[in-house]
Design a protein around this motif. Structure first.
Motif, PDB file in Angstrom:
ATOM      1  N   ARG A 204       0.812  -1.212   0.000  1.00 22.39           N
ATOM      2  CA  ARG A 204       0.000   0.000   0.000  1.00 22.39           C
ATOM      3  C   ARG A 204       0.853   1.274   0.000  1.00 22.39           C
ATOM      4  N   THR A 205       1.678   1.419   1.040  1.00 28.75           N
ATOM      5  CA  THR A 205       2.282   2.707   1.346  1.00 28.75           C
ATOM      6  C   THR A 205       3.723   2.846   0.901  1.00 28.75           C
ATOM      7  N   GLY A 206       4.481   1.789   1.029  1.00 29.95           N
ATOM      8  CA  GLY A 206       5.923   1.882   0.869  1.00 29.95           C
ATOM      9  C   GLY A 206       6.361   2.294  -0.523  1.00 29.95           C
ATOM     10  N   ALA A 207       7.514   2.955  -0.600  1.00 30.73           N
ATOM     11  CA  ALA A 207       8.074   3.358  -1.882  1.00 30.73           C
ATOM     12  C   ALA A 207       9.579   3.511  -1.747  1.00 30.73           C
ATOM     13  N   SER A 208      10.279   3.143  -2.809  1.00 34.77           N
ATOM     14  CA  SER A 208      11.712   3.360  -2.919  1.00 34.77           C
ATOM     15  C   SER A 208      11.953   4.199  -4.169  1.00 34.77           C
ATOM     16  N   LEU A 209      13.204   4.393  -4.529  1.00 34.77           N
ATOM     17  CA  LEU A 209      13.494   5.071  -5.791  1.00 34.77           C
ATOM     18  C   LEU A 209      13.258   4.147  -6.994  1.00 34.77           C
ATOM     19  N   TYR A 210      12.827   2.917  -6.721  1.00 33.28           N
ATOM     20  CA  TYR A 210      12.575   1.931  -7.777  1.00 33.28           C
ATOM     21  C   TYR A 210      11.118   1.530  -7.907  1.00 33.28           C
ATOM     22  N   HIS A 211      10.417   1.476  -6.774  1.00 30.66           N
ATOM     23  CA  HIS A 211       9.084   0.876  -6.785  1.00 30.66           C
ATOM     24  C   HIS A 211       8.115   1.646  -5.885  1.00 30.66           C
ATOM     25  N   TRP A 213       3.447   1.131  -4.953  1.00 26.93           N
ATOM     26  CA  TRP A 213       2.318   0.209  -5.117  1.00 26.93           C
ATOM     27  C   TRP A 213       1.146   0.941  -5.744  1.00 26.93           C
ATOM     28  N   ASP A 214       0.332   0.195  -6.519  1.00 30.65           N
ATOM     29  CA  ASP A 214      -0.934   0.774  -6.973  1.00 30.65           C
ATOM     30  C   ASP A 214      -2.038   0.402  -5.985  1.00 30.65           C
ATOM     31  N   GLU A 215      -3.265   0.805  -6.291  1.00 28.75           N
ATOM     32  CA  GLU A 215      -4.367   0.587  -5.347  1.00 28.75           C
ATOM     33  C   GLU A 215      -4.719  -0.880  -5.176  1.00 28.75           C
ATOM     34  N   GLU A 216      -4.272  -1.717  -6.108  1.00 26.65           N
ATOM     35  CA  GLU A 216      -4.538  -3.149  -6.018  1.00 26.65           C
ATOM     36  C   GLU A 216      -3.377  -3.897  -5.358  1.00 26.65           C
ATOM     37  N   GLY A 217      -2.380  -3.176  -4.887  1.00 28.91           N
ATOM     38  CA  GLY A 217      -1.249  -3.826  -4.256  1.00 28.91           C
ATOM     39  C   GLY A 217      -0.238  -4.381  -5.229  1.00 28.91           C
ATOM     40  N   ARG A 218      -0.312  -3.925  -6.480  1.00 27.58           N
ATOM     41  CA  ARG A 218       0.659  -4.391  -7.470  1.00 27.58           C
ATOM     42  C   ARG A 218       1.859  -3.463  -7.487  1.00 27.58           C
ATOM     43  N   LEU A 219       3.020  -4.046  -7.758  1.00 25.48           N
ATOM     44  CA  LEU A 219       4.260  -3.294  -7.721  1.00 25.48           C
ATOM     45  C   LEU A 219       4.432  -2.466  -8.991  1.00 25.48           C
ATOM     46  N   LEU A 220       4.669  -1.154  -8.803  1.00 22.00           N
ATOM     47  CA  LEU A 220       4.898  -0.244  -9.922  1.00 22.00           C
ATOM     48  C   LEU A 220       6.392  -0.023 -10.106  1.00 22.00           C
ATOM     49  N   GLY A 221       6.786   0.402 -11.299  1.00 25.55           N
ATOM     50  CA  GLY A 221       8.191   0.608 -11.617  1.00 25.55           C
ATOM     51  C   GLY A 221       8.662   2.023 -11.366  1.00 25.55           C
ATOM     52  N   GLU A 222       9.839   2.346 -11.924  1.00 24.97           N
ATOM     53  CA  GLU A 222      10.506   3.610 -11.619  1.00 24.97           C
ATOM     54  C   GLU A 222       9.704   4.836 -12.033  1.00 24.97           C
ATOM     55  N   GLU A 223       8.894   4.723 -13.068  1.00 26.37           N
ATOM     56  CA  GLU A 223       8.117   5.880 -13.504  1.00 26.37           C
ATOM     57  C   GLU A 223       7.131   6.346 -12.440  1.00 26.37           C
ATOM     58  N   GLU A 224       6.723   5.434 -11.559  1.00 23.54           N
ATOM     59  CA  GLU A 224       5.772   5.774 -10.501  1.00 23.54           C
ATOM     60  C   GLU A 224       6.407   5.720  -9.114  1.00 23.54           C
ATOM     61  N   ALA A 225       7.697   5.538  -9.038  1.00 20.27           N
ATOM     62  CA  ALA A 225       8.368   5.382  -7.748  1.00 20.27           C
ATOM     63  C   ALA A 225       8.568   6.729  -7.075  1.00 20.27           C
ATOM     64  N   ALA A 226       9.156   6.693  -5.896  1.00 16.69           N
ATOM     65  CA  ALA A 226       9.432   7.923  -5.152  1.00 16.69           C
ATOM     66  C   ALA A 226      10.559   8.708  -5.819  1.00 16.69           C
TER      67      ALA A 226
END
Length: 494
Positions: A204-211, A213-226
């Motif tokens: 839900r909440t966590g983010a790195s410079l790489y990843h 999460w979306d609203e479904e709990g799926r891992l997003l890539g760098e374009e959506e990362a912190a």
């Protein structure tokens, strides 16, 4: 493989970039399935009581969803005679203990316990705060202060947090004395560790410079990362950074063979606390991808003064970053790296360029002698080149010998069209073919040059160098001896 819980997918995603994981800290070797719980989690024995036969199963690793116990070091004043403040959350609230270990060889154990807390009363801290993709726990209450005795040795330390009902997590920290002289300064890459930190790895909440999460709990890539991440939070999962094992491999090796080491973090280099004139060499022992301008300038000044630089990984100094204060004003607690092209305003990289050092007109090869070439999908042999060079002396390596598995994770090579640093000597000591992610054959290279100041600059060009020094199942005697040849020459100032 079965269904993967969404908060585990971050670790799986990062695993492809580091085939060595967190390394052989004994308490990370998996939960005991039979027999005794190992000595390093026997809390009764650690407090001077009679050893007891523990009940199975042993301690379980806390996770970022239930947050059974998680914590971080909130202060950077970790010097002999100083203190480290820990902020810890416990759910459900209950007693917990903190056992503190120093990493080293210690007869092959890899660490030794140096102190233990009394039983502490744990509380459930507030949820992490999120400002956009930036997650911070700077608002957590202080939980425990570790007073560091003046006689403690500088080094890499780990606090092991254990709840009364048997959940465990970790907090790494560094004790340093930057006023003392030593042959070698070991710089732990805490800036890169934080860049990869996905805490909370909860879907839900966590983010790195790489990843993220979306609203479904799926891992997003760098374009959506912190774009900005905070040091004021625990590390995801077991509480240890993704690449920490690489640094600990070198620590165990160097302390086993008696090298005179001082310790610091990358943020010490950034803040100007490192005086390179105190050392013959500065060692960057693990994956060290994220560098601020002050970090790079300090390394360049060290080289130009005559202090040698040893880079024992690959993909070093790839991204340019900024460090800023926390919301409470504590310096260097926020890490910013603008990876996306076309961002303007708010201090982003100009003219649509990313924050790659090579996009900023300062390719990493200008300092390292080689630079990042790409990922290595499957470990490949390191092929020895210029075997008559002193680095390979007494290793038993011959020209063209292939050292199995030594090109792994990521690789560097020499870019002929990219400027090189000034040097009086320059040589490539490995030239190793491997199959890249696109199926093409590419080459890894290990580089050594000597600056006009007399400083040596060594770049291993592979993730697998440090694990070959002291990682069970990965040790290679040729790499151990080659590394000793390099360090001995630096320490003797030949």
């Amino acid at each position: 493989m079965g269904e993967v819980r969404r908060w585990e997918s971050g670790a799986l995603a990062h695993g492809v970039s580091d085939p060595f994981g967190q390394g052989p800290l004994p308490w990370l070797r998996g939960e005991p399935l039979s027999g005794d719980v190992p000595w390093y989690v026997d809390l009764a024995a650690s407090r001077g009581k009679a050893p007891r036969k523990p009940q199975l199963p042993g301690p379980r690793t806390a996770d970022d969803v239930r947050r059974q116990i998680k914590g971080f070091a909130a202060t950077a004043d970790a010097v002999p005679g100083g203190a480290v403040d820990f902020r810890i959350t416990v759910d459900p609230p209950q007693e917990y203990t903190v056992d503190v270990y120093r990493i080293g060889h210690y007869g092959g154990d890899g660490a030794t316990q140096v102190t233990a807390s009394p039983r502490l009363s744990g509380i459930s801290q507030p949820d992490p705060l999120a400002a956009g993709r930036t997650v911070s726990c700077h608002h957590w209450w202080q939980s425990w202060r570790l007073q560091i005795p003046p006689y403690w040795k500088p080094g890499a330390y780990v606090a092991v947090l254990t709840t009364a009902d048997g959940f465990r997590s970790h907090v790494p920290f560094t004790v340093r004395d930057l006023e003392a002289r030593a042959d070698l300064l070991l710089l732990l890459p805490d800036v890169t560790w934080q860049a990869y930190n996905l805490y909370p790895e909860d879907g839900r909440t966590g983010a790195s410079l790489y990843h993220a999460w979306d609203e479904e709990g799926r891992l997003l890539g760098e374009e959506e990362a912190a774009t900005t991440v905070s040091f004021d939070r625990p590390y995801a999962g077991a509480g240890l950074p993704l690449h920490i094992g690489h640094a600990y491999d070198f620590v165990r090796f160097a302390e086993r063979y008696g090298y005179d080491l001082a310790y610091a973090d990358a943020r010490d280099l950034h803040a100007g606390r490192v005086d390179p004139t105190r050392y013959r060499g500065m060692i960057f022992p693990g994956h060290d991808e994220y560098w601020s301008v002050p970090m790079r300038r300090a390394a360049e000044q060290a080289r130009d003064y005559g202090t040698s630089l040893v880079f024992l990984s690959a993909n070093t100094m790839y991204w340019q970053v900024d460090l800023g204060p926390s919301p409470t004003g504590d310096p260097d607690r926020l890490l910013t790296c603008r990876k996306r092209r076309g961002e303007h305003g708010r201090g982003e990289a100009p003219k649509g360029r990313t924050a790659l050092w090579r996009d900023q007109g300062e390719p990493e090869q200008l300092l390292l002698g080689v630079q990042y070439a790409g990922r290595v999908p499957q470990p490949s042999p390191l092929v020895v080149r210029n075997a008559d060079h002193w680095l390979w002396e007494a290793t038993g390596a011959h020209e063209g010998d292939a050292i199995p598995g030594l090109v792994a994770g990521e690789a560097d090579h020499y870019f002929p069209r990219t400027p090189l640093p000034e040097s009086t000597e320059r040589i490539l000591l490995a030239h190793s073919p491997y199959e890249a992610t696109d199926g093409r054959t590419r080459y890894q290279e290990t580089s050594l040059y000597r600056a006009p100041s007399g400083a040596y600059v060594f770049a291993a060009g592979t993730f697998a160098w440090s694990p070959a020094l002291d990682r069970p199942g990965h040790v290679d005697l040729r790499i151990q001896r080659a590394t000793a040849n390099l360090l001995d020459r630096i320490c003797k100032h030949i």
